[in-house]
Design a protein around this motif. Structure first.
Motif, PDB file in Angstrom:
ATOM      1  N   ASP A  78       3.603  -4.604  -1.195  1.00 39.21           N
ATOM      2  CA  ASP A  78       3.857  -5.449  -2.919  1.00 39.21           C
ATOM      3  C   ASP A  78       3.568  -4.757  -4.074  1.00 39.21           C
ATOM      4  N   ARG A  80       3.567  -5.454  -8.373  1.00 37.65           N
ATOM      5  CA  ARG A  80       3.373  -6.306  -9.219  1.00 37.65           C
ATOM      6  C   ARG A  80       3.691  -5.455 -10.589  1.00 37.65           C
ATOM      7  N   TRP A 138       1.728  -1.665  -4.258  1.00 39.37           N
ATOM      8  CA  TRP A 138       0.402  -1.433  -3.787  1.00 39.37           C
ATOM      9  C   TRP A 138       1.215  -1.402  -2.073  1.00 39.37           C
ATOM     10  N   TYR A 139       0.364  -1.069  -1.916  1.00 40.15           N
ATOM     11  CA  TYR A 139      -0.271  -1.233  -0.463  1.00 40.15           C
ATOM     12  C   TYR A 139      -2.232  -0.849   0.002  1.00 40.15           C
ATOM     13  N   ARG A 140      -2.296  -2.058   0.489  1.00 36.79           N
ATOM     14  CA  ARG A 140      -3.965  -1.814   1.049  1.00 36.79           C
ATOM     15  C   ARG A 140      -4.721  -1.552  -0.467  1.00 36.79           C
ATOM     16  N   GLY A 141      -4.280  -2.491  -1.161  1.00 32.00           N
ATOM     17  CA  GLY A 141      -5.344  -2.857  -2.353  1.00 32.00           C
ATOM     18  C   GLY A 141      -5.313  -0.938  -3.152  1.00 32.00           C
ATOM     19  N   LEU A 142      -4.532  -0.353  -2.531  1.00 28.46           N
ATOM     20  CA  LEU A 142      -4.248   1.102  -4.197  1.00 28.46           C
ATOM     21  C   LEU A 142      -2.207   1.168  -3.908  1.00 28.46           C
ATOM     22  N   SER A 360      -8.657   7.166  -2.577  1.00 26.14           N
ATOM     23  CA  SER A 360      -9.304   5.936  -3.253  1.00 26.14           C
ATOM     24  C   SER A 360      -7.693   5.868  -4.706  1.00 26.14           C
ATOM     25  N   ARG A 361      -8.704   5.102  -5.251  1.00 26.48           N
ATOM     26  CA  ARG A 361      -7.862   4.693  -6.732  1.00 26.48           C
ATOM     27  C   ARG A 361      -8.046   5.596  -7.779  1.00 26.48           C
TER      28      ARG A 361
END
Length: 381
Positions: A78, A80, A138-142, A360-361
């Motif tokens: 994605d 953003r 983004w990819y898989r929420g990260l 992780s973020r």
């Protein structure tokens, strides 16, 4: 050669079954030229109607379409990015370009100051552009990211920026000095500069809090230029031979010989073909080297584009775009994107889920991320 019977492994005890590595993961693309054509037409019309202002929103829509239709291991990417940030960056770029173009018309001092500002600002802007583009992918929420240091950005980008700015500036300031042309010798260093930029870009990639490892040196990345240079020499030699043959033919048969005209013309077309092939070769080889040497913890990327198939793809794209007066361009973009994805795969020896699950973020750094969001130039690479 004796073939292994994998089916027989099922009869072995559990602790005797060999542990085969997972198969490489391929990228998928669910978009189509027809879908993107509708987006492209709307983007084009609104960009023209708004005198270019909508181009920032058009860029965002385009990236969102391609990213959201790109899948890896069952998940989509994605984009953003904020179109307003991209618009601010583009307006800033237009102002700087206009200043460079017209500054010497006011005075030599104004031109020199403008050139100095550009050399100082552009490396920072180019780094911020990379941070903006990647931090909004983004990819898989990260999110991905760019961790390149600002000092390294100036080491990598200052000389290329000067290489493109200084020749015109020196010609304007010192028009009657023959030694000014010596600055064009900087172009001989372009292969190493391009390799250094690729190394900086790929070695500074992040996914979440995981930073990429990059093994290729600037010299390895610059090596395709050597092959390209040899191809160019061969093309020049062939052109010279054909021009010589044409001149001899004219001398033997008179000025009206058709072959005497066609032979040099064929040589010129062949030289253009050599130039196109050498440029595509550099792009394909550098792309393969750069991505195949990019690794994240537990994940390895492999790129295997081929010059012949890529040249055939682009030749068809250019021909159909010309025949349709530009209307085939969105279809060509989809075909090129699909080709690039088809020649890249991801290997994760310990399992892709386990490798990506370690990320992780990344903690935010307000100053750096803020400058990236503000500039938003979004350089493509």
């Amino acid at each position: 050669m004796i073939e292994h019977d994998y089916a027989s492994d099922a009869t072995l005890p559990d602790d005797a079954v060999p542990d085969y590595p997972p198969a490489p993961l391929a990228f998928g693309f669910s978009g189509s030229g027809g879908e993107y054509f509708r987006i492209w037409v709307v983007n084009l019309l609104l960009t023209v109607a708004t005198l270019g202002i909508y181009s920032a929103w058009a860029k965002t829509r385009r990236l969102q379409y391609f990213y959201r239709n790109t899948q890896l291991a069952g998940a989509s990417f994605d984009f953003r990015g904020n179109p307003v940030a991209i618009l601010r960056g583009r307006l800033l770029a237009v102002v700087l370009l206009a200043a460079y173009h017209y500054a010497f018309g006011f005075s030599a001092v104004a031109g020199a100051v403008t050139v100095g500002l550009l050399v100082c600002l552009l490396p920072f802007m180019m780094r911020s552009a990379l941070r903006f583009r990647l931090s909004n992918t983004w990819y898989r929420g990260l999110p991905f990211g760019f961790a390149g240091e600002i000092q390294a950005a100036y080491r990598v980008y200052a000389l290329p920026v000067a290489m493109f700015i200084l020749p015109g500036a020196l010609v304007a300031l010192l028009p009657d000095r023959p030694m000014v042309s010596a600055v064009f010798l900087l172009y001989l260093l372009w292969p190493l500069m391009h390799g250094a930029m690729k190394r900086y870009q790929h070695g500074s990639l992040t996914y979440g809090d995981q930073r990429a490892e990059f093994g290729a040196s600037s010299a390895e990345l610059a090596a395709p230029y050597v092959v390209s240079f040899v191809m160019g020499i061969v093309g020049i030699v062939v052109l010279g031979m054909m021009i010589y043959a044409g001149s001899r033919l004219r001398a033997d048969t008179g000025a009206g010989g058709i072959a005497a005209v066609l032979i040099p013309l064929g040589g010129i077309l062949l030289l253009y073909l050599f130039i196109i092939l050498s440029a595509l070769f550099v792009m394909v080889r550098m792309n393969n080297i750069a991505w195949s040497d990019t690794r994240f913890p537990g994940v390895r990327i492999e790129s295997a584009m081929r010059l012949r198939s890529y040249f055939r793809l682009q030749a068809v794209n250019v021909l159909l775009t010309l025949l349709t007066l530009g209307l085939y361009r969105p279809f060509a973009a989809v075909r090129t994107w699909r080709y690039r994805l088809a020649h890249v795969h991801v290997e994760a020896p310990d399992g892709f889920e386990a490798a990506t699950g370690q990320a992780s973020r990344r903690p935010a750094t307000a100053a750096g991320d803020g400058s990236a969001e503000f500039l938003g130039l979004d350089l493509s690479w």
